[in-house]
Design a protein around this motif. Structure first.
Motif, PDB file in Angstrom:
ATOM      1  N   ALA A   2       0.779  -1.081  -0.106  1.00 17.08           N
ATOM      2  CA  ALA A   2      -0.073   0.011   0.032  1.00 17.08           C
ATOM      3  C   ALA A   2       0.886   1.102   0.023  1.00 17.08           C
ATOM      4  O   ALA A   2       1.940   1.290   0.605  1.00 17.08           O
ATOM      5  CB  ALA A   2      -0.817   0.144   1.043  1.00 17.08           C
ATOM      6  N   ASP A   3       0.345   2.191  -0.587  1.00 13.34           N
ATOM      7  CA  ASP A   3       1.159   3.574  -0.821  1.00 13.34           C
ATOM      8  C   ASP A   3       0.530   4.483   0.209  1.00 13.34           C
ATOM      9  O   ASP A   3      -0.161   5.755  -0.398  1.00 13.34           O
ATOM     10  CB  ASP A   3       1.158   3.969  -2.217  1.00 13.34           C
ATOM     11  N   LEU A   4      -0.190   4.492   1.179  1.00 13.50           N
ATOM     12  CA  LEU A   4      -0.960   5.138   2.158  1.00 13.50           C
ATOM     13  C   LEU A   4      -0.299   6.503   2.372  1.00 13.50           C
ATOM     14  O   LEU A   4      -1.225   7.386   2.471  1.00 13.50           O
ATOM     15  CB  LEU A   4      -1.433   4.332   3.286  1.00 13.50           C
ATOM     16  N   ARG A   5       0.970   6.679   2.526  1.00  9.82           N
ATOM     17  CA  ARG A   5       1.594   7.860   3.025  1.00  9.82           C
ATOM     18  C   ARG A   5       2.461   8.664   1.933  1.00  9.82           C
ATOM     19  O   ARG A   5       3.092   9.289   2.158  1.00  9.82           O
ATOM     20  CB  ARG A   5       2.398   7.437   4.092  1.00  9.82           C
ATOM     21  N   ILE A   6       2.088   8.426   0.699  1.00  7.54           N
ATOM     22  CA  ILE A   6       3.052   8.814  -0.408  1.00  7.54           C
ATOM     23  C   ILE A   6       2.472  10.263  -0.452  1.00  7.54           C
ATOM     24  O   ILE A   6       1.382  10.576  -0.767  1.00  7.54           O
ATOM     25  CB  ILE A   6       2.577   8.109  -1.829  1.00  7.54           C
ATOM     26  N   LYS A   7       3.507  11.247  -0.254  1.00  6.26           N
ATOM     27  CA  LYS A   7       3.042  12.667  -0.331  1.00  6.26           C
ATOM     28  C   LYS A   7       3.708  13.381  -1.483  1.00  6.26           C
ATOM     29  O   LYS A   7       3.385  14.306  -1.922  1.00  6.26           O
ATOM     30  CB  LYS A   7       3.619  13.508   0.778  1.00  6.26           C
ATOM     31  N   LEU A   8       4.845  12.620  -2.029  1.00  6.66           N
ATOM     32  CA  LEU A   8       5.722  13.394  -2.955  1.00  6.66           C
ATOM     33  C   LEU A   8       6.164  12.352  -3.928  1.00  6.66           C
ATOM     34  O   LEU A   8       6.591  11.155  -3.638  1.00  6.66           O
ATOM     35  CB  LEU A   8       7.061  13.918  -2.420  1.00  6.66           C
ATOM     36  N   ALA A   9       6.074  12.636  -5.141  1.00  5.73           N
ATOM     37  CA  ALA A   9       6.529  11.642  -6.429  1.00  5.73           C
ATOM     38  C   ALA A   9       7.523  12.516  -7.021  1.00  5.73           C
ATOM     39  O   ALA A   9       7.490  13.454  -7.607  1.00  5.73           O
ATOM     40  CB  ALA A   9       5.425  11.224  -7.197  1.00  5.73           C
ATOM     41  N   LEU A  10       8.726  11.945  -6.927  1.00  2.79           N
ATOM     42  CA  LEU A  10       9.849  12.298  -7.889  1.00  2.79           C
ATOM     43  C   LEU A  10       9.964  11.527  -9.113  1.00  2.79           C
ATOM     44  O   LEU A  10       9.674  10.123  -9.260  1.00  2.79           O
ATOM     45  CB  LEU A  10      11.237  11.897  -7.114  1.00  2.79           C
ATOM     46  N   ILE A  11       9.584  12.352 -10.375  1.00  4.45           N
ATOM     47  CA  ILE A  11       9.505  11.447 -11.691  1.00  4.45           C
ATOM     48  C   ILE A  11      10.432  11.776 -12.719  1.00  4.45           C
ATOM     49  O   ILE A  11      10.790  13.260 -12.903  1.00  4.45           O
ATOM     50  CB  ILE A  11       7.912  12.256 -12.056  1.00  4.45           C
ATOM     51  N   PRO A 195      11.722  18.413  -0.398  1.00  2.00           N
ATOM     52  CA  PRO A 195      11.431  19.590   0.290  1.00  2.00           C
ATOM     53  C   PRO A 195      11.627  19.349   1.801  1.00  2.00           C
ATOM     54  O   PRO A 195      11.484  18.038   2.146  1.00  2.00           O
ATOM     55  CB  PRO A 195      10.124  19.942  -0.049  1.00  2.00           C
ATOM     56  N   ASP A 196      11.649  20.352   2.731  1.00  2.07           N
ATOM     57  CA  ASP A 196      11.700  19.925   4.122  1.00  2.07           C
ATOM     58  C   ASP A 196      10.538  19.418   4.772  1.00  2.07           C
ATOM     59  O   ASP A 196      10.770  18.639   5.860  1.00  2.07           O
ATOM     60  CB  ASP A 196      12.035  21.229   5.001  1.00  2.07           C
ATOM     61  N   ASN A 197       9.441  19.434   4.140  1.00  3.00           N
ATOM     62  CA  ASN A 197       8.055  19.282   5.001  1.00  3.00           C
ATOM     63  C   ASN A 197       7.705  17.784   4.594  1.00  3.00           C
ATOM     64  O   ASN A 197       6.787  17.367   5.050  1.00  3.00           O
ATOM     65  CB  ASN A 197       7.062  20.037   4.464  1.00  3.00           C
ATOM     66  N   VAL A 198       8.590  16.987   3.739  1.00  2.00           N
ATOM     67  CA  VAL A 198       8.165  15.756   3.556  1.00  2.00           C
ATOM     68  C   VAL A 198       9.403  14.747   3.847  1.00  2.00           C
ATOM     69  O   VAL A 198      10.472  14.955   3.684  1.00  2.00           O
ATOM     70  CB  VAL A 198       7.851  15.508   2.031  1.00  2.00           C
ATOM     71  N   ALA A 199       9.028  13.608   4.659  1.00  2.00           N
ATOM     72  CA  ALA A 199      10.055  12.648   4.829  1.00  2.00           C
ATOM     73  C   ALA A 199      10.305  11.536   3.928  1.00  2.00           C
ATOM     74  O   ALA A 199       9.446  11.298   2.886  1.00  2.00           O
ATOM     75  CB  ALA A 199       9.426  11.776   6.326  1.00  2.00           C
ATOM     76  N   ILE A 200      11.486  11.020   3.908  1.00  2.00           N
ATOM     77  CA  ILE A 200      12.014  10.191   2.969  1.00  2.00           C
ATOM     78  C   ILE A 200      10.713   9.113   2.823  1.00  2.00           C
ATOM     79  O   ILE A 200      10.638   8.686   1.499  1.00  2.00           O
ATOM     80  CB  ILE A 200      13.243   9.626   3.138  1.00  2.00           C
ATOM     81  N   GLU A 201      10.433   8.386   3.588  1.00  2.00           N
ATOM     82  CA  GLU A 201       9.521   7.163   3.697  1.00  2.00           C
ATOM     83  C   GLU A 201       8.259   7.612   3.048  1.00  2.00           C
ATOM     84  O   GLU A 201       7.126   6.821   2.486  1.00  2.00           O
ATOM     85  CB  GLU A 201       9.355   6.653   4.937  1.00  2.00           C
ATOM     86  N   GLU A 202       7.795   8.894   2.783  1.00  2.00           N
ATOM     87  CA  GLU A 202       6.620   9.360   2.241  1.00  2.00           C
ATOM     88  C   GLU A 202       6.761   9.819   0.826  1.00  2.00           C
ATOM     89  O   GLU A 202       5.783  10.058   0.006  1.00  2.00           O
ATOM     90  CB  GLU A 202       6.136  10.521   2.946  1.00  2.00           C
ATOM     91  N   CYS A 203       7.916   9.426   0.158  1.00  2.00           N
ATOM     92  CA  CYS A 203       8.255   9.591  -1.247  1.00  2.00           C
ATOM     93  C   CYS A 203       8.158   8.412  -2.177  1.00  2.00           C
ATOM     94  O   CYS A 203       8.615   7.211  -1.566  1.00  2.00           O
ATOM     95  CB  CYS A 203       9.488  10.350  -1.350  1.00  2.00           C
ATOM     96  N   VAL A 204       8.159   8.564  -3.406  1.00  2.00           N
ATOM     97  CA  VAL A 204       8.533   7.476  -4.364  1.00  2.00           C
ATOM     98  C   VAL A 204       9.007   8.031  -5.611  1.00  2.00           C
ATOM     99  O   VAL A 204       8.815   9.234  -5.774  1.00  2.00           O
ATOM    100  CB  VAL A 204       6.866   6.860  -4.779  1.00  2.00           C
TER     101      VAL A 204
END
Length: 265
Positions: A2-11, A195-204
């Motif tokens: 599950a990707d419940l906590r994804i806040k940021l996508a690096l594309i 960005p400072d407001n996003v944790a690494i584990e919230e990124c894909v």
């Protein structure tokens, strides 16, 4: 997964969202849907053939909706590196990419070489100039070979094409000077894109290169999704070559659909 906590996508761009001036199938609409889903977007690219402004204009022209400030490329990271280290390089770059880099100081000796993807510049005379800077510089211990990235190859409409890594490694071999890689998969590059407001584990990270995109991002704790629309060649890889890749999808739009479906309650 599950990707419940994804806040940021690096594309990634080339090979993931587009190949030259053609979007990959469904990518334009998929990007809109990802934004509507509330995911922040940052485009991370090793593209060094053109300036950020030129790349932005081209993406807009082929139908993508974005802001120029959302593009974070290895050119920008390399430019910062040159400034912070007060280098005065010999550039192996396209004329357009060169506009993103610091100007040379004519009153100082050339003390370094910066290499990007510049097919028109990779001929013997230019490569020999780069070689001489690295090999004959009297302060050789302080000379730098800066690789904006070391890609082996990339996707073009005519097929796979040779990347700048070939020329970087050739200069290393002939001069004994080890390169400093700035772009993906460098850990510094991925961390500096967040960005400072996003944790690494919230990124894909979504890209077409198993190592530079996916595994590079995953080494610092991000999820890594691989698409098959660019230079990724399934016949060249086994599952053993891709340990821990979060997922492999046919195209970018399939990744977006997975993220949306996985986050539904």
């Amino acid at each position: 997964m599950a990707d419940l906590r994804i806040k940021l996508a690096l594309i990634d761009l080339s090979g993931t969202l587009h190949v030259d001036d053609k979007p990959t199938d469904g990518a334009v609409d998929a990007l809109k849907r990802l934004r509507q889903h509330g995911v922040q977007i940052k485009f991370v690219t090793n593209t060094t053939k053109e300036s950020v402004h030129s790349l932005y204009n081209r993406l807009c022209k082929i139908g993508f909706e974005l802001e120029q400030k959302e593009i974070y490329g290895s050119l920008a990271a390399a430019s910062d590196y040159v400034r912070k280290n007060n280098l005065n390089p010999y550039y192996l770059l396209t004329d357009d990419a060169r506009t993103d880099m610091p100007a040379n100081d004519p009153d100082r000796p050339i003390d370094s070489v910066v290499v990007g993807l510049a097919p028109e510049q990779f001929y013997y005379e230019n490569l020999n100039k780069a070689f001489r800077v690295l090999h004959q510089n009297p302060a050789k211990l302080n000379v730098s070979l800066v690789a904006i990235h070391e890609g082996r190859y990339y996707k073009t409409p005519d097929g796979i094409a040779l990347g700048p890594g070939f020329f970087v490694k050739g200069l290393e071999y002939s001069t004994g000077v080890s390169s400093i890689c700035i772009g993906k998969p460098n850990e510094y590059f991925f961390r500096s894109a967040l960005p400072d407001n996003v944790a690494i584990e919230e990124c894909v990270m979504i890209g077409d290169d198993p190592n530079d995109d996916c595994l590079g991002a995953m080494r610092i704790g991000m999820k890594g999704y691989l698409v098959e629309t660019g230079k990724y060649q399934p016949e060249k890889y086994t599952k053993a070559d891709l340990p821990g890749v979060t997922g492999i999808f046919a195209r970018f739009s399939d990744v977006v659909q997975h993220i949306i479906e996985s986050s539904r309650p």
